[in-house]
Design an enzyme around this catalytic site. Structure first.
Site, PDB file in Angstrom:
ATOM      1  N   CYS A  99     -12.942  -7.212  52.940  1.00  0.00           N
ATOM      2  CA  CYS A  99     -13.837  -8.112  52.211  1.00  0.00           C
ATOM      3  C   CYS A  99     -13.714  -9.572  52.644  1.00  0.00           C
ATOM      4  O   CYS A  99     -14.518 -10.409  52.233  1.00  0.00           O
ATOM      5  CB  CYS A  99     -13.584  -7.997  50.712  1.00  0.00           C
ATOM      6  SG  CYS A  99     -13.762  -6.312  50.101  1.00  0.00           S
ATOM      7  N   HIS A 392     -22.171  -7.474  47.033  1.00  0.00           N
ATOM      8  CA  HIS A 392     -21.072  -7.684  47.976  1.00  0.00           C
ATOM      9  C   HIS A 392     -21.231  -6.839  49.243  1.00  0.00           C
ATOM     10  O   HIS A 392     -20.619  -5.789  49.369  1.00  0.00           O
ATOM     11  CB  HIS A 392     -19.752  -7.356  47.263  1.00  0.00           C
ATOM     12  CG  HIS A 392     -18.538  -7.428  48.111  1.00  0.00           C
ATOM     13  ND1 HIS A 392     -18.351  -8.384  49.095  1.00  0.00           N
ATOM     14  CD2 HIS A 392     -17.414  -6.649  48.132  1.00  0.00           C
ATOM     15  CE1 HIS A 392     -17.175  -8.197  49.664  1.00  0.00           C
ATOM     16  NE2 HIS A 392     -16.598  -7.146  49.107  1.00  0.00           N
ATOM     17  N   CYS A 422      -9.957 -11.683  47.641  1.00  0.00           N
ATOM     18  CA  CYS A 422      -9.021 -10.587  47.894  1.00  0.00           C
ATOM     19  C   CYS A 422      -9.675  -9.660  48.912  1.00  0.00           C
ATOM     20  O   CYS A 422     -10.867  -9.751  49.184  1.00  0.00           O
ATOM     21  CB  CYS A 422      -8.737  -9.824  46.603  1.00  0.00           C
ATOM     22  SG  CYS A 422     -10.223  -9.118  45.842  1.00  0.00           S
TER      23      CYS A 422
END
Length: 436
Positions: A99, A392, A422
């Site tokens: 991510c 996302h 994160c």
């Protein structure tokens, strides 16, 4: 305060971000259904270059990321160069940091700028959760390799006879950590329990995210940084993110059942970020190169930091670990920040990191620091909403956050912004930017 590490070239130039752009973000299997990440990447980079009016030969490097890899296009960066009319001699390579992938892409281009090997580059990422590399079982894969090497039909038939029906079933991409078998949502449930985060708190954060994102669109704040995507067969353009629920109420969130721990859990589809398709990119240059081209930068990179922790328990604490390091390298404290943008993978993860940033005990006993990083001021935090609302697309989120933060800093007259996330594998990333 530890060592300050200025991000400048040998000539003293700062690293400028002169432009940033993203596609609208679309929920899985909606507007971008059937469009692979490489095409989304081409879409955003092509439009970014067209809007900036920067000659193609000025861009000397493109670093791009993709988390959900497609075997037929393993180097998405190079395919974007070849598919957008960029100079074919442009250096291009791909990165992956889950991510935090476009955080890494930005850092890599910045390091090339500081080393003096380039004067301008593009960093970004794209992902599609609608076009997935559906695989085959390990047994079938092994048999297919052996069949390819077999010399006679009888040898091939003998190999195929080893297979059972279950071996022929398609295998979707893994949604769990390779090393632990835990899903991201399982980790979010761990964190909710460890840090005493209630369902009500999670739902409230998710609701806040959607309300603020809806308001940002309503106020026209995102128009400059989000392109209109024209989707084949070009009958219906997509101009805005399609995940934002501006009309929802807290009562709506309370109706959903837990998605991971079905009996005792608090993490739901509504207080988690959804699977999403999209792409985002930024143009970086040395400050002097921007001046030569007559460009006014959106802002500058002040520092960045990457961290890693164990994956078995509460592994989504990247912001709590990487933020103090990035602030230290920038020579700043939390109170110096104008804006804080934290990736909202899950409301539970976000609230846990906020809690630990203000924890003296965590700073002392875990980080080995004398004092807490600092309390997160709600008036500075995710002021335009976050990933729970926008969605996302894994590799694109960092570039979205950087661009969004810099535009908002400029609207507020400048200042410092923290962008942090994160990532799977216990990774963390933080970037400090500034605008004048």
């Amino acid at each position: 305060m530890g060592q300050v590490l200025p991000l400048v070239t040998r000539q003293g130039d700062r690293i400028a971000i002169v432009s940033g752009l993203r596609t609208p973000f679309a929920r899985q299997a909606t507007a971008f259904h059937g469009i692979p990440a490489v095409d989304l990447g081409k879409m955003v980079v092509g439009e970014l270059l067209a809007r900036s009016e920067i000659p193609a030969e000025v861009i000397e490097q493109l670093v791009f990321g993709q988390v959900v890899q497609m075997p037929e296009a393993p180097n998405i960066a190079r395919e974007i160069v070849l598919g957008t009319g960029m100079n074919v001699h442009t250096d291009a390579y791909s990165v992956s940091r889950a991510c935090a992938t476009s955080f890494q892409a930005v850092a890599n281009v910045a390091e090339s700028l500081m080393a003096g090997t380039i004067r301008a580059g593009i960093a970004g990422g794209a992902d599609s959760s609608s076009v997935l590399p559906i695989g085959v079982s390990k047994k079938l894969a092994r048999v297919l390799v052996d069949v390819n090497k077999a010399r006679t039909m009888s040898q091939r038939l003998k190999l195929f006879s080893r297979l059972r029906l279950r071996d022929l079933m398609p295998v979707p991409p893994a949604v769990a950590e390779y090393s632990t078998g835990l899903r991201m949502g399982d980790t979010a449930e761990q964190m909710a329990k460890t840090y005493g985060i209630t369902r009500e708190q999670q739902d409230a954060l998710a609701h806040r995210s959607h309300q603020r994102a809806a308001q940002a669109w309503s106020d026209g704040k995102l128009k400059e940084e989000v392109m209109t995507a024209f989707i084949p067969p070009y009958k219906q353009p997509l101009a805005e993110d399609n995940n934002i629920r501006g009309n929802s109420s807290l009562a709506d969130y309370a109706k959903l059942r837990p998605a991971f721990d079905r009996k005792h859990g608090t993490v739901t589809a509504a207080n988690s970020t959804p699977l999403t398709d999209g792409a985002a990119a930024v143009i970086l240059m040395t400050e002097s190169r921007a001046k030569e081209l007559g460009l006014v930068p959106l802002g500058y990179l002040r520092s960045y930091a990457f961290t890693a922790i164990d994956v078995w328990q509460d592994m989504l604490l990247g912001p709590a670990w990487s933020t103090p390091l990035a602030l230290e390298r920038a020579g700043l404290t939390m109170s110096d920040l104008t804006l804080i943008d934290m990736h909202e993978a899950f409301a539970a993860q976000t609230l846990a990191n906020i809690q630990l940033l203000g924890s003296e005990r965590f700073a002392r006993d875990v980080l080995g620091r004398a004092h807490a990083t600092g309390e997160v001021d709600d008036s500075k935090f995710n002021v335009l909403g976050g990933s729970i609302a926008y969605g996302h697309p894994f590799a694109a989120t960092g570039a979205r956050m950087i661009t969004q933060t810099l535009h908002e800093l400029r609207r507020r007259g400048g200042g410092f912004g923290l962008v942090t996330a994160c990532a799977a594998g216990g990774l963390g990333a933080a970037i400090v930017v500034e605008a004048e």
